[in-house]
Design a protein around this motif. Structure first.
Motif, PDB file in Angstrom:
ATOM      1  N   UNK A 240       0.827  -1.191   0.000  1.00 33.20           N
ATOM      2  CA  UNK A 240       0.000   0.000   0.000  1.00 33.20           C
ATOM      3  C   UNK A 240       0.863   1.243   0.000  1.00 33.20           C
ATOM      4  N   UNK A 241       0.333   2.345  -0.555  1.00 33.47           N
ATOM      5  CA  UNK A 241       1.082   3.599  -0.508  1.00 33.47           C
ATOM      6  C   UNK A 241       1.311   4.020   0.941  1.00 33.47           C
ATOM      7  N   UNK A 242       0.408   3.625   1.822  1.00 31.74           N
ATOM      8  CA  UNK A 242       0.632   3.677   3.264  1.00 31.74           C
ATOM      9  C   UNK A 242       0.990   2.270   3.703  1.00 31.74           C
ATOM     10  N   UNK A 243       2.140   2.100   4.307  1.00 34.60           N
ATOM     11  CA  UNK A 243       2.546   0.753   4.721  1.00 34.60           C
ATOM     12  C   UNK A 243       3.310   0.813   6.037  1.00 34.60           C
ATOM     13  N   UNK A 244       2.633   0.419   7.098  1.00 32.03           N
ATOM     14  CA  UNK A 244       3.233   0.360   8.424  1.00 32.03           C
ATOM     15  C   UNK A 244       3.857  -1.015   8.667  1.00 32.03           C
ATOM     16  N   UNK A 245       4.992  -1.031   9.309  1.00 29.93           N
ATOM     17  CA  UNK A 245       5.580  -2.302   9.754  1.00 29.93           C
ATOM     18  C   UNK A 245       4.872  -2.806  11.000  1.00 29.93           C
ATOM     19  N   UNK A 424       2.856  11.479   7.962  1.00 31.25           N
ATOM     20  CA  UNK A 424       2.466  12.318   6.830  1.00 31.25           C
ATOM     21  C   UNK A 424       3.618  13.258   6.491  1.00 31.25           C
ATOM     22  N   UNK A 425       3.922  13.369   5.204  1.00 31.20           N
ATOM     23  CA  UNK A 425       5.030  14.225   4.790  1.00 31.20           C
ATOM     24  C   UNK A 425       4.786  14.781   3.388  1.00 31.20           C
ATOM     25  N   UNK A 437       2.977  12.155   0.886  1.00 32.94           N
ATOM     26  CA  UNK A 437       2.719  10.767   1.248  1.00 32.94           C
ATOM     27  C   UNK A 437       2.484  10.617   2.729  1.00 32.94           C
ATOM     28  N   UNK A 438       2.373   9.388   3.127  1.00 33.62           N
ATOM     29  CA  UNK A 438       2.099   9.072   4.537  1.00 33.62           C
ATOM     30  C   UNK A 438       3.347   8.446   5.166  1.00 33.62           C
ATOM     31  N   UNK A 463       4.858  16.457   8.350  1.00 32.98           N
ATOM     32  CA  UNK A 463       3.650  17.132   8.807  1.00 32.98           C
ATOM     33  C   UNK A 463       3.024  16.468  10.028  1.00 32.98           C
ATOM     34  N   UNK A 464       3.256  15.162  10.178  1.00 31.04           N
ATOM     35  CA  UNK A 464       2.660  14.444  11.312  1.00 31.04           C
ATOM     36  C   UNK A 464       3.486  13.192  11.587  1.00 31.04           C
ATOM     37  N   UNK A 465       3.739  12.936  12.875  1.00 33.45           N
ATOM     38  CA  UNK A 465       4.509  11.746  13.249  1.00 33.45           C
ATOM     39  C   UNK A 465       4.115  11.289  14.651  1.00 33.45           C
ATOM     40  N   UNK A 466       4.435  10.035  14.945  1.00 33.99           N
ATOM     41  CA  UNK A 466       4.081   9.453  16.247  1.00 33.99           C
ATOM     42  C   UNK A 466       4.968   9.994  17.364  1.00 33.99           C
ATOM     43  N   UNK A 467       6.130  10.482  17.019  1.00 37.15           N
ATOM     44  CA  UNK A 467       7.076  11.126  17.933  1.00 37.15           C
ATOM     45  C   UNK A 467       8.031  11.906  17.049  1.00 37.15           C
ATOM     46  N   UNK A 468       9.050  12.543  17.626  1.00 38.22           N
ATOM     47  CA  UNK A 468       9.957  13.300  16.763  1.00 38.22           C
ATOM     48  C   UNK A 468      10.474  12.391  15.654  1.00 38.22           C
TER      49      UNK A 468
END
Length: 487
Positions: A240-245, A424-425, A437-438, A463-468
């Motif tokens: 997926x264009x968004x793909x979390x490990x 998000x970036x 993208x994400x 633009x958005x992240x779970x932490x720095x």
């Protein structure tokens, strides 16, 4: 005077010691990790990026994809089998891990299992004394290539299939053979596929996984539900264009998981379970005379949408009836490797100036933006200040020399050893947004919509992240094979 000089020396030494201690105390520590984290074995797997599958068995000789289980072992006769040729092909393609189908759904075993005669024992190949798995392992070991094995849970030949206790005992016995007889195995593949008319069967996956880890603690176990590597949800090789490990294993079931969930992962996932993108170089998984390898452009498209989307690309290259990888496939793999090296061997950003919105610990802290251009793509990284996280808008930019740069590929990599963070970036070239993208993860690749971009300043905004966010590497590359208007 000598006493005064001595006293001054002592005072000076004392001050220097205290200054050294003070500086040592001010060494800036790394940021806290964001759980879950990858294991050592998962990190090594991720860095391989491209690995190889070898589908080989009775289907190779019957021109089939799924065998019936009623095939006569005598049809298996690869008179020119040369596992060294397989491994040489892999090495030339830059592959460091190869996975062989030791047993597919038809139940035919490529090794002389003592628990069945439906194997190479009944083959005229080497008068029934051959062992494909052993030849494969020997060839791989000689070239420093790691080994993986596939043992199909669905078995259309064995009479015990459909009888839970009997078959699970049989399966575990064969699993034990493979994991104790052939040395180190780096990946074991559990496939959830089976026909709609297959007998009802419960697989004792928990028992299987426990035994695998008991025999080989550093192995990665692949299945729809891991526990170490997950399926990407399709056989086209596209993540997926968004793909979390990250993902929730409790939401997964082998053979019955949501393809969409597998494809994208879960930003709130409690388990580190990265995706593997399996795809064949041909239309089918087994070799068929009527088929040809995919075009180079197709393989590159798959690469950008697997490796370039935080996954590992598992490319199937099936040996033919002679027991060799066909020359057309060898040639296409050689082209593929040359193309990847041509695109990514040079990073056009290396001689550029790097600037960022902020830096953890300030100047000389070890977390500066210059880290994104070094050779360590995992453990050195740019980290912004923690206090800036509340603004949730960090940026890092590459500033080219006066003449600018010509490129059409942008690469971003996170320091995933401390967790996957970016949600998000956006990317700008000379103030114009060229991509958004994400997720990023181990590697995010963008092929830009124009054939060539000529720019001076490339800015990546988180633009958005779970932490720095922790960015370990950035690359600007030129892909001469990329023709966006040609499908």
């Amino acid at each position: 005077m000598p006493r005064l000089w001595c006293s001054l020396c002592i005072v000076t030494l004392f001050l220097l010691i205290n200054l050294a201690i003070s500086r040592r105390e001010q060494v800036i520590t790394p940021p806290l990790p964001v759980l879950p984290l990858p294991s050592f074995s998962q990190l090594k797997w991720q860095q391989r990026e491209l690995i190889m599958f070898l589908h080989f068995g009775v289907n190779t000789f019957t021109d089939s994809e799924w065998g019936t289980g009623k095939e006569n072992p005598a049809i298996f006769n690869p008179v020119g089998l040369n596992a060294n040729q397989w491994v040489s092909t892999a090495v030339e393609a830059g592959v460091s891990l190869m996975i062989l189908t030791a047993k597919h759904h038809d139940g035919f075993c490529l090794w002389p299992s003592k628990y069945t005669v439906h194997s190479v024992i009944g083959s005229p190949w080497k008068n029934g004394h051959g062992d494909v798995v052993q030849e494969f392992v020997n060839a791989a070991k000689a070239r420093g290539v790691d080994v993986g094995l596939y043992l199909s849970p669905w078995d259309r030949h064995d009479r015990r299939y459909g009888h839970d206790l009997e078959y699970n005992e049989y399966y575990l016995a064969q699993l034990q053979e493979l994991l104790t007889r052939y040395g180190d195995v780096r990946e074991i593949w559990f496939d959830g596929a089976k026909g709609s008319n297959a007998p009802n069967m419960s697989y004792y996956f928990i028992d299987w996984f426990a035994m695998v880890k008991e025999f080989q603690s550093s192995i990665n176990i692949f299945s729809d539900a891991g526990p170490d590597v997950r399926w990407v949800g399709n056989e086209q090789g596209f993540a997926g264009s968004t793909c979390w490990s990250t993902i929730n294993r409790t939401s997964l079931s082998i053979g019955n998981s949501s393809s969409d969930y597998l494809n994208t992962g879960d930003p709130k996932g409690t388990d580190w379970l990265p995706a593997e993108c399996d795809v064949s170089i041909r239309t089918g998984w087994f070799w068929h005379k009527s088929q040809s390898p995919k075009k180079l452009s197709e393989l590159l498209e798959i690469y950008y949408n697997s490796v370039g989307r935080n996954c590992v690309m598992l490319l199937n290259v099936p040996p033919n009836t002679t027991g060799l990888i066909s020359e057309s496939d060898v040639h296409r793999l050689r082209e593929f490797r040359i193309a990847i090296d041509t695109i990514f061997s040079a990073n056009l950003a290396e001689k550029c100036f790097v600037k960022a919105s902020s830096q953890r610990g300030g100047k000389d802290s070890g977390f500066g933006p210059e880290n994104v251009l070094d050779d360590d793509h995992l453990w050195t990284y740019w980290a912004p200040r923690d206090e800036d996280q509340k603004h949730d808008d960090h940026w890092i930019e590459i500033r080219a020399p006066d003449e600018g740069l010509r490129f059409n590929v942008i690469r971003i990599q996170e320091a995933i050893g401390l967790g996957q963070r970016i949600k998000r970036h956006e990317i700008y070239v000379d103030g114009k947004r060229v991509a958004k993208g994400t997720t990023v993860g181990h590697k995010k690749l963008y092929r830009l919509g124009e054939s060539v971009v000529h720019g001076h300043i490339v800015r990546i905004r988180i633009k958005e992240s779970r932490a720095v966010p922790l960015i370990s590497s950035i690359g600007l590359h030129f892909d001469p094979y990329w023709h966006p208007n040609v499908q």
